[in-house]
Write a protein that holds these residues in place. Structure first.
Motif, PDB file in Angstrom:
ATOM      1  N   ILE A 357       0.873  -1.196   0.000  1.00 12.31           N
ATOM      2  CA  ILE A 357       0.000   0.000   0.000  1.00 12.31           C
ATOM      3  C   ILE A 357       0.901   1.234   0.000  1.00 12.31           C
ATOM      4  CG2 ILE A 357      -1.838   1.209   1.259  1.00 12.31           C
ATOM      5  CD1 ILE A 357      -2.185  -1.601   2.741  1.00 12.31           C
ATOM      6  N   SER A 358       0.599   2.180  -0.878  1.00  7.82           N
ATOM      7  CA  SER A 358       1.442   3.387  -0.940  1.00  7.82           C
ATOM      8  C   SER A 358       1.177   4.258   0.287  1.00  7.82           C
ATOM      9  CB  SER A 358       1.125   4.182  -2.207  1.00  7.82           C
ATOM     10  OG  SER A 358      -0.174   4.700  -2.104  1.00  7.82           O
ATOM     11  N   GLU A 404       4.964  -1.133   2.110  1.00 13.69           N
ATOM     12  CA  GLU A 404       5.583  -0.406   0.998  1.00 13.69           C
ATOM     13  C   GLU A 404       4.948  -0.971  -0.249  1.00 13.69           C
ATOM     14  OE1 GLU A 404       7.922   1.951   0.889  1.00 13.69           O
ATOM     15  OE2 GLU A 404       8.056   2.015   3.092  1.00 13.69           O
ATOM     16  N   GLU A 405       4.779  -0.136  -1.241  1.00  8.57           N
ATOM     17  CA  GLU A 405       4.173  -0.614  -2.473  1.00  8.57           C
ATOM     18  C   GLU A 405       5.026  -1.728  -3.075  1.00  8.57           C
ATOM     19  OE1 GLU A 405       1.648   1.811  -5.731  1.00  8.57           O
ATOM     20  OE2 GLU A 405       3.169   2.894  -4.616  1.00  8.57           O
ATOM     21  N   SER A 409       2.494  -6.188   3.047  1.00  9.60           N
ATOM     22  CA  SER A 409       1.933  -5.312   4.087  1.00  9.60           C
ATOM     23  C   SER A 409       1.875  -6.058   5.407  1.00  9.60           C
ATOM     24  CB  SER A 409       0.494  -4.912   3.751  1.00  9.60           C
ATOM     25  OG  SER A 409       0.350  -4.630   2.401  1.00  9.60           O
TER      26      SER A 409
END
Ligand code: ADP
Length: 420
Positions: A357-358, A404-405, A409
Motif C-alpha cells: 500500500i502506498s 511499501e508498495e 503489508s
C-alpha cells in the motif's frame, strides 16, 4: 453522535472567536477615540494657558515697574495648572508651582526637555508608593528686545487619565462577560441549529440499517434458489448453466455487501454491544487460519501462523471477525508468496507478501468504500477495513499499517496493556 458534538463545539468556538475579535477592536477603537479627544481638549487648554502666561510675562518684562498681579498670568483659575519661567542662564524667574508631590518629577522633565516649542507631551511617573501621576506639558519662548526666557507650562491630568483607564478596564470586564455569555448562547444555538440535521441523519442511518436488514432475506432466498437451479441435471443447456452460475456469484457478492452495510449501520446506531470476556487468542486466531486455509491454497499461497497461548479480554466474535477481515485482505491482495498471522508483544499482526500500500493510501484505506484503484479487480466493497477499524476502536485498540508498495503489508493490532 461525536460528529455533531464536534461541529457544535466548533461552531460555538468560531462564534466566540468572532465576538472576541469584534469586542477587542471595539474596545481598542473606543479607548483610542476617548484618549484622542481628551488629549486634544487638554492640549488646547494648555496652549491657551501658555499663551496667557507668555503674554503676561512679556507685559511685566516691558513694564518692569508695574505691580505684579498674579491673576494676570491665568485668565481662569485652575489649580492643576503650573508654570516655570527660566532666563537664559536657566535661573528660575517666575513660577506657579506644581503640587509638592509632582514638582521634583516636573523639574526633572524640564531638565531633560527635548520637545519642540509648542508641542504638547504627556509624561507619566510612578512614585515610591506605586502611585501613578500623569502630567501634560508644553514650552514656549518669551523673547523681548532685552531678554529671552523660556516658559514651561503643565497640567496635572492624573485624574483624567486614571478615569480613562478605569473606563477601559470596565469595558474589558464587560467584554469578557459578553464573550462568556455569547459563547454559552452560541453553544446552545448551534445545538438547536444542528437538531434538524441530526434528526435527518438519524433517520437516514435507520433507513440504511432497515433496508440492509430487509434485503438479507430475499437475497438468501435468491442464493438458495440459484444453488437449487445448479443442482442436478435440471439445467442441461451450458449457456443457461453459465447464466445461473453468474447469477449465484453476483447474489453472493450482493449479500456480502448487504451484510457489511448492515454491520456498519448497526455500529453507527450504537447497536454493537461488546461481550467482553477472557479469550485465549491462539485458539480464536487458529480457528481463523483453518477457515482461511482453503482460500489460500486455492491461490497457491502459503498460510503461516506463529501463535502461542495468550489470554486477552475482548469480544471473541469481534476478534474473530477482525482477524478474518485482515487475513481475507492479505489473501485477496497477494498473488504469490505467503500470508501469515503472528502474536506480537503488543497484540497480533497479519502480514502478506502482496501488492503493498502506498504511503498516500495508507491513511485512507480505513475510510468507508475506499478502494485503491489498482485493487479494484480483486472484488470487494471497501467496507472491510472500516468495520475492522470500528472493532479496533470499540476495544480501545489501535491498528498500525507497515507497508511499501510492491513489498507486502503488515497490519498490527495493538491491544491495551491492561487487557492482555
Ligand atoms: P476491500 O473490500 O476492497 O478489500 P477493505 O476496506 O478491506 O475493502 O480495504 C480497502 C482497500 O485497502 C482495498 O481496496 C485495498 O486497496 C487496500 N488493502 C487492504 N488490505 C490490503 C493488503 N493486505 N494489501 C494491499 N492492499 C490492501
Amino acid at each position: 453522535m461525536e460528529v455533531f458534538g464536534r461541529s457544535r463545539r466548533q461552531l460555538a468556538f468560531a462564534y466566540a472567536l468572532i465576538m472576541c475579535l469584534f469586542l477587542a477592536i471595539l474596545i481598542f477603537v473606543v479607548h483610542m477615540a476617548m484618549n484622542w479627544s481628551m488629549f486634544s481638549e487638554q492640549a488646547q487648554e494648555l496652549s491657551d494657558a501658555a499663551n496667557g502666561v507668555a503674554e503676561a510675562q512679556i507685559f511685566y518684562l516691558q513694564n518692569p515697574y508695574a505691580v505684579v498681579d498674579e491673576n494676570r498670568y491665568y485668565k481662569s483659575v485652575n489649580d492643576r495648572l503650573f508654570f516655570y519661567i527660566f532666563d537664559e542662564d536657566m535661573h528660575l524667574v517666575r513660577f506657579e508651582r506644581a503640587s509638592f508631590r509632582l514638582e521634583p518629577f516636573v523639574l526633572d522633565v524640564i531638565e531633560d526637555w527635548r520637545i519642540d516649542e509648542g508641542e504638547v507631551e504627556v509624561f507619566q511617573h510612578t512614585n515610591e508608593s506605586g502611585r501613578l501621576s500623569t502630567v501634560m506639558m508644553t514650552s514656549k519662548r518669551i523673547i523681548t528686545a532685552s531678554t529671552a526666557q523660556i516658559l514651561y507650562v503643565g497640567k496635572d491630568v492624573t485624574v483624567l487619565y486614571s478615569g480613562l483607564r478605569k473606563a477601559t478596564y470596565a469595558q474589558v470586564v464587560l467584554g469578557v462577560i459578553a464573550i462568556v455569555l455569547s459563547s454559552v448562547g452560541g453553544y446552545f444555538m448551534a445545538g438547536r441549529a444542528l437538531m434538524p440535521i441530526k434528526e435527518a441523519y438519524d433517520r437516514q442511518r435507520q433507513f440504511a440499517a432497515d433496508a440492509s436488514h430487509e434485503l438479507r432475506t430475499p437475497l438468501a432466498v435468491l442464493l438458495a434458489s440459484s444453488e437449487i437451479l445448479l443442482m442436478g441435471e435440471a439445467l442441461a443447456d451450458p449457456f443457461l448453466r453459465q447464466v445461473a452460475t453468474d447469477m449465484k456469484s453476483e447474489v453472493k457478492k450482493m449479500s456480502n455487501l448487504v451484510s457489511e452495510l448492515l454491520e456498519i449501520a448497526r455500529s453507527d446506531n450504537g447497536r454493537w454491544e461488546l461481550k467482553m470476556e477472557r479469550v485465549e487468542m491462539s485458539a480464536v486466531l487458529g480457528q481463523v487460519v483453518r477457515v482461511m486455509k482453503p482460500l489460500a491454497e486455492k491461490k497457491g499461497l502459503d498460510l503461516l501462523s506463529d501463535l502461542s497461548r495468550r489470554e486477552v479480554t475482548c469480544d471473541e466474535q469481534r476478534l474473530k471477525q477482525l482477524a478474518l477481515i485482515l487475513m481475507d485482505n492479505g489473501i485477496k491482495y497477494t498473488s504469490e508468496g505467503a500470508v501469515g498471522i503472528k502474536l506480537t508483544p503488543r497484540g497480533f499482526s497479519v502480514w502478506d507478501t502482496g501488492i503493498g500500500i502506498s504511503a498516500e493510501d495508507r491513511d485512507k484505506i480505513f475510510e468507508r468504500f475506499y478502494r485503491v484503484e489498482k485493487s479494484r479487480s480483486a472484488g470487494g466493497n471497501g467496507l472491510g477495513l472500516a468495520i475492522a477499524m470500528e472493532i479496533v476502536k470499540r476495544h480501545g485498540w489501535q491498528i498500525e499499517v507497515h507497508s511499501e508498495e510492491g513489498q507486502g503489508s503488515e497490519f498490527e493490532v495493538i491491544m491495551r496493556a491492561a487487557q492482555i
